[in-house]
Scaffold this active site. Sequence first.
Site, PDB file in Angstrom:
ATOM      1  N   GLY A  48       0.766  -1.244   0.000  1.00 22.14           N
ATOM      2  CA  GLY A  48       0.000   0.000   0.000  1.00 22.14           C
ATOM      3  C   GLY A  48       0.792   1.286   0.000  1.00 22.14           C
ATOM      4  O   GLY A  48       0.317   2.308  -0.478  1.00 22.14           O
ATOM      5  N   GLU A 102       3.927   3.837   6.143  1.00 23.39           N
ATOM      6  CA  GLU A 102       2.671   3.101   5.956  1.00 23.39           C
ATOM      7  C   GLU A 102       1.701   3.920   5.114  1.00 23.39           C
ATOM      8  O   GLU A 102       1.743   5.151   5.135  1.00 23.39           O
ATOM      9  CB  GLU A 102       2.027   2.823   7.319  1.00 23.39           C
ATOM     10  N   ASP A 103       0.810   3.243   4.420  1.00 22.41           N
ATOM     11  CA  ASP A 103      -0.257   3.942   3.708  1.00 22.41           C
ATOM     12  C   ASP A 103      -1.327   4.426   4.674  1.00 22.41           C
ATOM     13  O   ASP A 103      -1.783   5.557   4.608  1.00 22.41           O
ATOM     14  CB  ASP A 103      -0.881   3.056   2.612  1.00 22.41           C
ATOM     15  N   ASP A 106      -5.017   2.078  10.889  1.00 24.90           N
ATOM     16  CA  ASP A 106      -6.438   1.971  11.228  1.00 24.90           C
ATOM     17  C   ASP A 106      -6.537   1.581  12.709  1.00 24.90           C
ATOM     18  O   ASP A 106      -6.354   2.430  13.580  1.00 24.90           O
ATOM     19  CB  ASP A 106      -7.059   0.942  10.275  1.00 24.90           C
ATOM     20  N   LYS A 134      -6.470   6.817  10.811  1.00 28.72           N
ATOM     21  CA  LYS A 134      -7.861   6.767  11.308  1.00 28.72           C
ATOM     22  C   LYS A 134      -7.802   6.836  12.828  1.00 28.72           C
ATOM     23  O   LYS A 134      -7.905   5.822  13.522  1.00 28.72           O
ATOM     24  CB  LYS A 134      -8.534   5.471  10.865  1.00 28.72           C
ATOM     25  N   PHE A 155     -14.072   3.587   4.690  1.00 28.72           N
ATOM     26  CA  PHE A 155     -13.232   2.745   3.839  1.00 28.72           C
ATOM     27  C   PHE A 155     -12.750   3.545   2.627  1.00 28.72           C
ATOM     28  O   PHE A 155     -13.540   4.085   1.864  1.00 28.72           O
ATOM     29  CB  PHE A 155     -13.975   1.487   3.374  1.00 28.72           C
ATOM     30  N   ASP A 162      -6.129  -0.262  -1.731  1.00 29.24           N
ATOM     31  CA  ASP A 162      -6.932  -1.089  -2.632  1.00 29.24           C
ATOM     32  C   ASP A 162      -8.229  -1.569  -2.013  1.00 29.24           C
ATOM     33  O   ASP A 162      -8.389  -1.610  -0.797  1.00 29.24           O
ATOM     34  CB  ASP A 162      -6.137  -2.321  -3.055  1.00 29.24           C
ATOM     35  N   ARG A 168      -5.388   0.786  -6.538  1.00 28.26           N
ATOM     36  CA  ARG A 168      -4.110   1.336  -6.051  1.00 28.26           C
ATOM     37  C   ARG A 168      -3.553   2.414  -6.968  1.00 28.26           C
ATOM     38  O   ARG A 168      -2.793   3.269  -6.560  1.00 28.26           O
ATOM     39  CB  ARG A 168      -3.057   0.218  -5.925  1.00 28.26           C
TER      40      ARG A 168
HETATM   41  P1  IMP Z   1      -4.804  -1.894  10.995  1.00 32.02           P
HETATM   42  O1  IMP Z   1      -3.957  -3.101  11.252  1.00 32.02           O
HETATM   43  O2  IMP Z   1      -6.215  -2.064  11.495  1.00 32.02           O
HETATM   44  O3  IMP Z   1      -4.187  -0.602  11.477  1.00 32.02           O
HETATM   45  O4  IMP Z   1      -5.022  -1.781   9.442  1.00 32.02           O
HETATM   46  C1  IMP Z   1      -3.959  -1.553   8.621  1.00 32.02           C
HETATM   47  C2  IMP Z   1      -4.134  -2.215   7.273  1.00 32.02           C
HETATM   48  O5  IMP Z   1      -5.512  -2.457   6.930  1.00 32.02           O
HETATM   49  C3  IMP Z   1      -3.617  -1.272   6.235  1.00 32.02           C
HETATM   50  O6  IMP Z   1      -2.229  -1.472   6.026  1.00 32.02           O
HETATM   51  C4  IMP Z   1      -4.477  -1.599   5.053  1.00 32.02           C
HETATM   52  O7  IMP Z   1      -3.900  -2.669   4.339  1.00 32.02           O
HETATM   53  C5  IMP Z   1      -5.786  -2.039   5.624  1.00 32.02           C
HETATM   54  N1  IMP Z   1      -6.760  -0.925   5.677  1.00 32.02           N
HETATM   55  C6  IMP Z   1      -7.220  -0.293   6.776  1.00 32.02           C
HETATM   56  N2  IMP Z   1      -8.105   0.652   6.455  1.00 32.02           N
HETATM   57  C7  IMP Z   1      -8.206   0.633   5.100  1.00 32.02           C
HETATM   58  C8  IMP Z   1      -8.981   1.402   4.153  1.00 32.02           C
HETATM   59  O8  IMP Z   1      -9.768   2.312   4.470  1.00 32.02           O
HETATM   60  N3  IMP Z   1      -8.796   1.087   2.841  1.00 32.02           N
HETATM   61  C9  IMP Z   1      -7.955   0.110   2.418  1.00 32.02           C
HETATM   62  N4  IMP Z   1      -7.210  -0.622   3.276  1.00 32.02           N
HETATM   63  C10 IMP Z   1      -7.346  -0.367   4.608  1.00 32.02           C
HETATM   64 MG    MG Z   2      -0.782  -1.604   4.481  1.00 36.76          MG
END
Ligand code: IMP
Ligand code: MG
Length: 190
Positions: A48, A102-103, A106, A134, A155, A162, A168
């Site tokens: 990402g 990181e992209d 969350d 987020k 989302f 993606d 992407r």
């Molecule tokens: P976390 O582990 O919950 O912080 O989520 C991180 C990963 O979830 C990111 O690296 C993304 O791959 C995916 N992700 C979380 N939110 C989104 C979103 O809104 N769109 C696309 N991918 C997301």
């Molecule tokens: Mg990611």
Amino acid sequence: MGNIVIHNHSFKVKISTAEIQEAVTELAKTINRDMKDKNPLFLAVLNGSFMFAADLMKQLTIDCEISFVKLASYEGTTSTGKIKQLIGIDEKIKDRTVIVIEDIVDTGNTIENVWDQLKKLEPAEIKVATLLFKSDAFLKTVPIEYAAIIVPNDFLIGYGLDYKGLGRNLNDIYVLDYVEDDKRNIKSKL
Ligand code: IMP
Ligand code: MG
């Protein structure tokens, strides 16, 4: 700007390419200031972060290095079952300033996992630079020092992010609007 449809899901523009570039420029200024003389090693987490990493790097004027890592899933033997291992680190991490790119952050599960694995390699310090944060969904204590854009708990796709592998390549960041076949707004269901 019109909606785009991916796998029957319709998305609308949320953050324009101009806004993204402005936020990346601001973040680059901060990193240029903070990291002067530190020669940090950026570790961009694939897939990402590739677009953000490229645009950020183009605006850094300090000495720095970049490498790309990935989280590989495999079936573990622990009770949790799945462990994601950080792969692709060739550089010596010990005593270096490492900045994870990181992209999106969350819940923070992913970045906490990355952080814990890097910690074992004894860097001087670890910083996190994420394009999107987020903050309302974040459940961890890992410091997210460099967040270019704070976003609500929607989302998002585009600019590296993606939905089931697609989106992407989009230059803007899009938010889910509705599902094509019923036109109902399903944002709250995701
Ligand atoms: P976390 O582990 O919950 O912080 O989520 C991180 C990963 O979830 C990111 O690296 C993304 O791959 C995916 N992700 C979380 N939110 C989104 C979103 O809104 N769109 C696309 N991918 C997301
Ligand atoms: Mg990611």
